[in-house]
Motif scaffolding. Structure first.
Motif, PDB file in Angstrom:
ATOM      1  N   SER A   3       0.835  -1.199   0.000  1.00  0.00           N
ATOM      2  CA  SER A   3       0.000   0.000   0.000  1.00  0.00           C
ATOM      3  C   SER A   3       0.872   1.253   0.000  1.00  0.00           C
ATOM      4  N   LEU A   4       0.328   2.318  -0.560  1.00  0.00           N
ATOM      5  CA  LEU A   4       0.995   3.624  -0.570  1.00  0.00           C
ATOM      6  C   LEU A   4       0.231   4.534   0.375  1.00  0.00           C
ATOM      7  N   GLU A   5       0.872   4.973   1.426  1.00  0.00           N
ATOM      8  CA  GLU A   5       0.227   5.816   2.428  1.00  0.00           C
ATOM      9  C   GLU A   5       0.946   7.157   2.521  1.00  0.00           C
ATOM     10  N   TYR A   6       0.287   8.111   3.181  1.00  0.00           N
ATOM     11  CA  TYR A   6       0.863   9.440   3.352  1.00  0.00           C
ATOM     12  C   TYR A   6       0.919   9.781   4.843  1.00  0.00           C
ATOM     13  N   ILE A   7       2.069  10.231   5.301  1.00  0.00           N
ATOM     14  CA  ILE A   7       2.251  10.537   6.712  1.00  0.00           C
ATOM     15  C   ILE A   7       2.699  11.984   6.872  1.00  0.00           C
ATOM     16  N   ASP A   8       2.519  12.521   8.066  1.00  0.00           N
ATOM     17  CA  ASP A   8       3.055  13.837   8.411  1.00  0.00           C
ATOM     18  C   ASP A   8       4.362  13.592   9.160  1.00  0.00           C
ATOM     19  N   PHE A   9       5.464  13.845   8.487  1.00  0.00           N
ATOM     20  CA  PHE A   9       6.785  13.541   9.035  1.00  0.00           C
ATOM     21  C   PHE A   9       7.263  14.642   9.971  1.00  0.00           C
ATOM     22  N   GLU A 294     -17.027  13.948   9.087  1.00  0.00           N
ATOM     23  CA  GLU A 294     -16.324  15.086   9.676  1.00  0.00           C
ATOM     24  C   GLU A 294     -16.047  14.855  11.160  1.00  0.00           C
ATOM     25  N   SER A 295     -16.965  14.183  11.849  1.00  0.00           N
ATOM     26  CA  SER A 295     -16.802  13.945  13.288  1.00  0.00           C
ATOM     27  C   SER A 295     -15.627  13.027  13.592  1.00  0.00           C
ATOM     28  N   LYS A 296     -15.124  12.292  12.584  1.00  0.00           N
ATOM     29  CA  LYS A 296     -14.038  11.344  12.803  1.00  0.00           C
ATOM     30  C   LYS A 296     -12.672  11.911  12.448  1.00  0.00           C
ATOM     31  N   THR A 297     -12.634  13.103  11.871  1.00  0.00           N
ATOM     32  CA  THR A 297     -11.361  13.626  11.359  1.00  0.00           C
ATOM     33  C   THR A 297     -10.714  14.588  12.334  1.00  0.00           C
ATOM     34  N   ASN A 298      -9.489  15.006  12.008  1.00  0.00           N
ATOM     35  CA  ASN A 298      -8.783  15.953  12.869  1.00  0.00           C
ATOM     36  C   ASN A 298      -9.219  17.378  12.552  1.00  0.00           C
ATOM     37  N   ALA A 299      -8.804  18.294  13.400  1.00  0.00           N
ATOM     38  CA  ALA A 299      -9.273  19.682  13.291  1.00  0.00           C
ATOM     39  C   ALA A 299      -8.896  20.330  11.965  1.00  0.00           C
ATOM     40  N   THR A 308     -13.082  10.538   3.516  1.00  0.00           N
ATOM     41  CA  THR A 308     -13.360   9.110   3.399  1.00  0.00           C
ATOM     42  C   THR A 308     -14.265   8.679   4.547  1.00  0.00           C
ATOM     43  N   VAL A 309     -14.723   7.433   4.500  1.00  0.00           N
ATOM     44  CA  VAL A 309     -15.622   6.930   5.528  1.00  0.00           C
ATOM     45  C   VAL A 309     -14.942   6.897   6.894  1.00  0.00           C
ATOM     46  N   ARG A 310     -13.601   6.886   6.899  1.00  0.00           N
ATOM     47  CA  ARG A 310     -12.846   6.910   8.149  1.00  0.00           C
ATOM     48  C   ARG A 310     -12.495   8.324   8.595  1.00  0.00           C
ATOM     49  N   GLY A 311     -12.940   9.312   7.850  1.00  0.00           N
ATOM     50  CA  GLY A 311     -12.666  10.691   8.218  1.00  0.00           C
ATOM     51  C   GLY A 311     -11.334  11.212   7.738  1.00  0.00           C
ATOM     52  N   SER A 312     -10.693  10.508   6.790  1.00  0.00           N
ATOM     53  CA  SER A 312      -9.403  10.938   6.256  1.00  0.00           C
ATOM     54  C   SER A 312      -9.612  11.716   4.961  1.00  0.00           C
ATOM     55  N   ARG A 313      -8.641  12.522   4.594  1.00  0.00           N
ATOM     56  CA  ARG A 313      -8.720  13.214   3.308  1.00  0.00           C
ATOM     57  C   ARG A 313      -8.444  12.208   2.195  1.00  0.00           C
TER      58      ARG A 313
END
Length: 420
Positions: A3-9, A294-299, A308-313
């Motif tokens: 999988s290809l994921e994106y992180i905040d380093f 929206e309730s599942k995502t960060n500020a 996404t359904v998990r609250g991710s961009r």
């Protein structure tokens, strides 16, 4: 599968305290948002590839989008390695047994069956070769035999004042040539959809796909926005949309630097959005389904229009998975044109029909200026491709009823004004 994921380093540094080594956040280090990383099926990261990604992203002057692009090309190689059970570090004497050679053969097969464009294949193979050069430089790989055969080629060209020059470069026997297909193509070598195919796709996606993907496709078809622009739209961008002063029934949404909406090459401009589409996007923005996400995502992501359904961009990879599912369902339903459909064709479709309608209402130069602004083209040459495409296909395309209805305001536009 990989999988290809994106992180905040966030960089850390070693600190010695009381004879013990501890890790602490490096306040002077550079933070990198959405750094692409590849993970194997068991969840372990591909350390060498991820090191390459970090090194490129940390290099001054290198755009993070460039890093994302090369990692997107390296990701299929990771998937190939897992599927075939191959070790990327193993270079046996027999060429046919090498992982990189077998991957090249797979790419060539995809070009032959039409599932992969030669331009994409060339970029993909070049990315893999670049990664191996990085791995070799850092002693991540120690092949007993040469990884490939290199040769120098000389490319002649003429400079800006007309003098003949030559450019020397090193290529390998694994390089895949970018052989363009015959016929005039638009941006990224793609063709627009016909009105019938566009209508069939939107009708099908409204019934069988997720609401989010359907709205993304609709936005692409009726604004020409790129996927990175669509997925970075925020609710405040919709609320700040202003009516176009020269075209009734249209609104302008500011995008680019300062707006929070991403554009290619950081071009600043305004999306031309039909009123019906803006209303539909606003309706979705405050729907119960989106508010749950929206309730599942960060500020920082709460105001993103699409989550996404998990609250991710949404990332390019997540949209690609949705497109793959939609493509398979559509083909089974008899929509054979979906076999090679790419999301970016929504942009080519919009540009073609917008140029056709603009040419019917004003001069060529005014039409090019208008379409260039609407599609946020950096260079006028890109916009002119749409004029050439229409000239070469004159009489072969029927007028799109949906676009004529959506863009009737074009005929009443003040064509002597280009600041709209």
């Amino acid at each position: 599968m990989a999988s290809l994921e994106y992180i905040d380093f966030k960089p850390w540094r070693e600190v010695i305290e009381g004879g013990q080594v501890t890790l602490q956040p490096d306040k002077l280090g550079r933070r990198i948002e959405r750094l692409p990383q590849i993970f194997w099926a068991d969840g372990e990261g591909w350390a060498e590839a991820n090191h390459w990604s970090l090194e490129k992203a940390a290099t001054p002057g290198v755009d993070i989008e460039t890093v994302k692009t090369v990692m997107k090309h390296l990701y299929p190689y990771a998937h190939h390695l897992e599927r075939e059970g191959l070790d990327w570090r193993h270079f046996p004497m027999r060429l046919a047994e090498r992982a990189i050679v077998r991957f090249r053969g797979e790419i060539m097969s995809q070009i032959a069956d039409g599932s992969l464009q030669s331009s994409t294949a060339s970029s993909r193979m070049n990315a893999v070769i670049q990664f191996y050069r990085h791995a070799n430089a850092y002693d991540f790989v120690s092949p007993e035999s040469p990884m490939w055969r290199e040769k120098s080629v000389v490319i002649p060209y003429y400079d800006s004042v007309g003098f003949k020059r030559s450019l020397s470069r090193v290529t390998t026997d694994l390089t895949i040539r970018n052989t363009a297909r015959p016929g005039l193509r638009l941006e990224d070598g793609l063709l627009p959809l016909s009105e019938a195919h566009m209508s069939a796709l939107l009708e099908f996606s409204s019934r069988r796909s997720t609401q989010e993907l359907h709205l993304m496709l609709t936005t692409g078809f009726f604004t020409g926005a790129r996927l990175e622009t669509i997925t970075s739209l925020r609710i405040e961008n919709l609320e700040r949309a202003n009516p176009d002063p020269y075209m009734k029934g249209f609104f302008l949404i500011r995008v680019g630097p300062g707006s929070g909406v991403a554009t290619k090459f950081d071009v600043q401009g305004e999306l031309l959005v039909p009123e019906f589409l803006l209303a539909e996007l606003k309706h979705y923005a405050y729907s119960v389904e989106r508010l749950k996400r929206e309730s599942k995502t960060n500020a920082s992501d709460k105001s993103l229009l699409f989550l996404t359904v998990r609250g991710s961009r949404y990332s390019g990879n997540s949209v690609s998975r949705l497109m793959t599912d939609l493509r398979r369902m559509a083909i089974r339903a008899g929509l054979r044109f979906m076999n090679r459909f790419k999301f970016h064709q929504t942009r080519a479709t919009f540009g073609t029909w917008l140029m056709k309608l603009a040419l019917s209402a004003t001069t060529v130069s005014a039409a090019i200026e208008f379409v260039r602004n609407a599609m946020l083209h950096k260079n006028e040459a890109t916009t002119f491709k749409y004029v050439r495409f229409l000239e070469n296909n004159k009489g072969k395309q029927e007028s799109a009823k949906a676009f004529n209805e959506a863009f009737t305001g074009l005929r009443d536009r003040a064509w002597d004004r280009f600041d709209a």
